[in-house]
Write a protein that holds these residues in place. Structure first.
Motif, PDB file in Angstrom:
ATOM      1  N   ARG A   1       0.827  -1.203   0.000  1.00 33.78           N
ATOM      2  CA  ARG A   1       0.000   0.000   0.000  1.00 33.78           C
ATOM      3  C   ARG A   1       0.869   1.263   0.000  1.00 33.78           C
ATOM      4  NH1 ARG A   1      -4.698  -1.406  -1.922  1.00 33.78           N
ATOM      5  NH2 ARG A   1      -6.033  -0.075  -0.703  1.00 33.78           N
ATOM      6  N   ARG A   2       1.955   1.232   0.740  1.00 35.34           N
ATOM      7  CA  ARG A   2       2.850   2.410   0.755  1.00 35.34           C
ATOM      8  C   ARG A   2       3.455   2.637  -0.629  1.00 35.34           C
ATOM      9  NH1 ARG A   2       5.041   0.541   6.282  1.00 35.34           N
ATOM     10  NH2 ARG A   2       3.661   1.660   7.682  1.00 35.34           N
ATOM     11  N   GLU A   3       3.839   1.563  -1.296  1.00 39.44           N
ATOM     12  CA  GLU A   3       4.412   1.666  -2.634  1.00 39.44           C
ATOM     13  C   GLU A   3       3.368   2.183  -3.624  1.00 39.44           C
ATOM     14  OE1 GLU A   3       4.614  -1.066  -0.700  1.00 39.44           O
ATOM     15  OE2 GLU A   3       6.727  -1.002  -0.169  1.00 39.44           O
TER      16      GLU A   3
ATOM     17  N   CYS B   1       1.040   4.285  -3.043  1.00 37.11           N
ATOM     18  CA  CYS B   1       0.929   5.742  -2.870  1.00 37.11           C
ATOM     19  C   CYS B   1       2.068   6.500  -3.541  1.00 37.11           C
ATOM     20  CB  CYS B   1       0.846   6.110  -1.389  1.00 37.11           C
ATOM     21  SG  CYS B   1      -0.854   6.224  -0.842  1.00 37.11           S
ATOM     22  N   GLU B   2       3.178   5.846  -3.766  1.00 39.73           N
ATOM     23  CA  GLU B   2       4.291   6.509  -4.442  1.00 39.73           C
ATOM     24  C   GLU B   2       3.999   6.758  -5.918  1.00 39.73           C
ATOM     25  OE1 GLU B   2       7.780   4.175  -3.705  1.00 39.73           O
ATOM     26  OE2 GLU B   2       7.682   4.526  -1.534  1.00 39.73           O
ATOM     27  N   ARG B   3       3.053   6.011  -6.495  1.00 39.86           N
ATOM     28  CA  ARG B   3       2.732   6.173  -7.909  1.00 39.86           C
ATOM     29  C   ARG B   3       1.261   6.531  -8.124  1.00 39.86           C
ATOM     30  NH1 ARG B   3       0.473   1.184  -9.356  1.00 39.86           N
ATOM     31  NH2 ARG B   3       1.043  -0.496  -7.950  1.00 39.86           N
TER      32      ARG B   3
ATOM     33  N   CYS C   1      -2.746  10.300  -3.444  1.00 43.26           N
ATOM     34  CA  CYS C   1      -3.182   9.866  -2.114  1.00 43.26           C
ATOM     35  C   CYS C   1      -3.565  11.069  -1.271  1.00 43.26           C
ATOM     36  CB  CYS C   1      -2.067   9.100  -1.401  1.00 43.26           C
ATOM     37  SG  CYS C   1      -1.704   7.522  -2.151  1.00 43.26           S
TER      38      CYS C   1
ATOM     39  N   ARG D   1      -7.390   7.241   4.482  1.00 45.58           N
ATOM     40  CA  ARG D   1      -6.662   7.556   3.253  1.00 45.58           C
ATOM     41  C   ARG D   1      -7.484   7.150   2.037  1.00 45.58           C
ATOM     42  NH1 ARG D   1      -0.931   5.127   2.717  1.00 45.58           N
ATOM     43  NH2 ARG D   1      -2.113   3.209   2.499  1.00 45.58           N
TER      44      ARG D   1
ATOM     45  N   ILE E   1      -6.935   6.618  -2.033  1.00 43.12           N
ATOM     46  CA  ILE E   1      -5.933   6.429  -3.076  1.00 43.12           C
ATOM     47  C   ILE E   1      -6.662   6.397  -4.416  1.00 43.12           C
ATOM     48  CG2 ILE E   1      -4.130   4.930  -4.002  1.00 43.12           C
ATOM     49  CD1 ILE E   1      -3.921   3.667  -1.197  1.00 43.12           C
TER      50      ILE E   1
END
Length: 171
Positions: free
Chosen positions: A12-14, A16-18, A21, A130, A132
């Motif tokens: 999930r963190r990855e 948000c990098e693309r 969010c 959050r 996304i």
């Protein structure tokens, strides 16, 4: 689940990098969400069609995201129907019939309004919520269109990207 338990998803963190969010402030009290969350956003695309996918997560103090619900909309099926739905409907109604599909002229800004899958979830005091937004998630959904495209999300005073949560108020 109403008790605040949810599925934990890795990556999930990855994601948000693309992706786009939005993360709320820490919740000052419990918040029960029951029903269809609604997404409103303004976008343009370099392609005439594609998908928009939205995920709603619970971010507890330990920071490990928990999946709550999701929703998807094919851009060609963005128009709301004026027809009477053939079933009881609480979310924006679309026929999803081929005759009602409309391609989006490239780089034209349009509003998308769609619902997430219904849920009943208790966000406990202390975590954050959050949202996304992605144009594809090849691990789960087929990529469309087959060629690459670029989505632009517009966020200003006149074009608000937002999620409307169906909050249950208990007395």
């Amino acid at each position: 689940n109403i008790d605040g338990t949810a599925t934990r998803y890795t990556g999930r963190r990855e994601l948000c990098e693309r992706a786009l969010c939005y993360t709320s402030q820490t919740l000052p009290q419990d918040l029960e969400v029951t029903g269809h969350p609604l997404i409103s956003l303004f976008l343009s695309s370099s392609a005439e069609d594609g998908f928009v996918i939205a995920y709603l997560d619970d971010i507890p103090p330990d920071g490990e995201p928990r999946y709550v619900t999701e929703g998807e909309l094919r851009i060609a099926h963005r128009a709301l129907s004026d027809e009477e739905p053939p079933y009881r409907q609480q979310a924006p109604y679309r026929s999803f019939q081929r005759k009602d599909a409309t391609l989006l002229p490239a780089n034209t800004v349009t509003e998308l309004r769609f619902d997430l899958l219904p849920t009943s979830y208790l966000f406990k005091k202390g975590p954050r919520i959050r949202l996304i937004i992605v144009g594809s998630d090849a691990d789960i959904f087929p990529t469309m269109p087959k060629q690459s495209s670029e989505l632009s999300i517009y966020r200003d005073r006149n074009r608000l990207t937002r999620v409307e949560l169906p909050v249950v108020v208990r007395e």
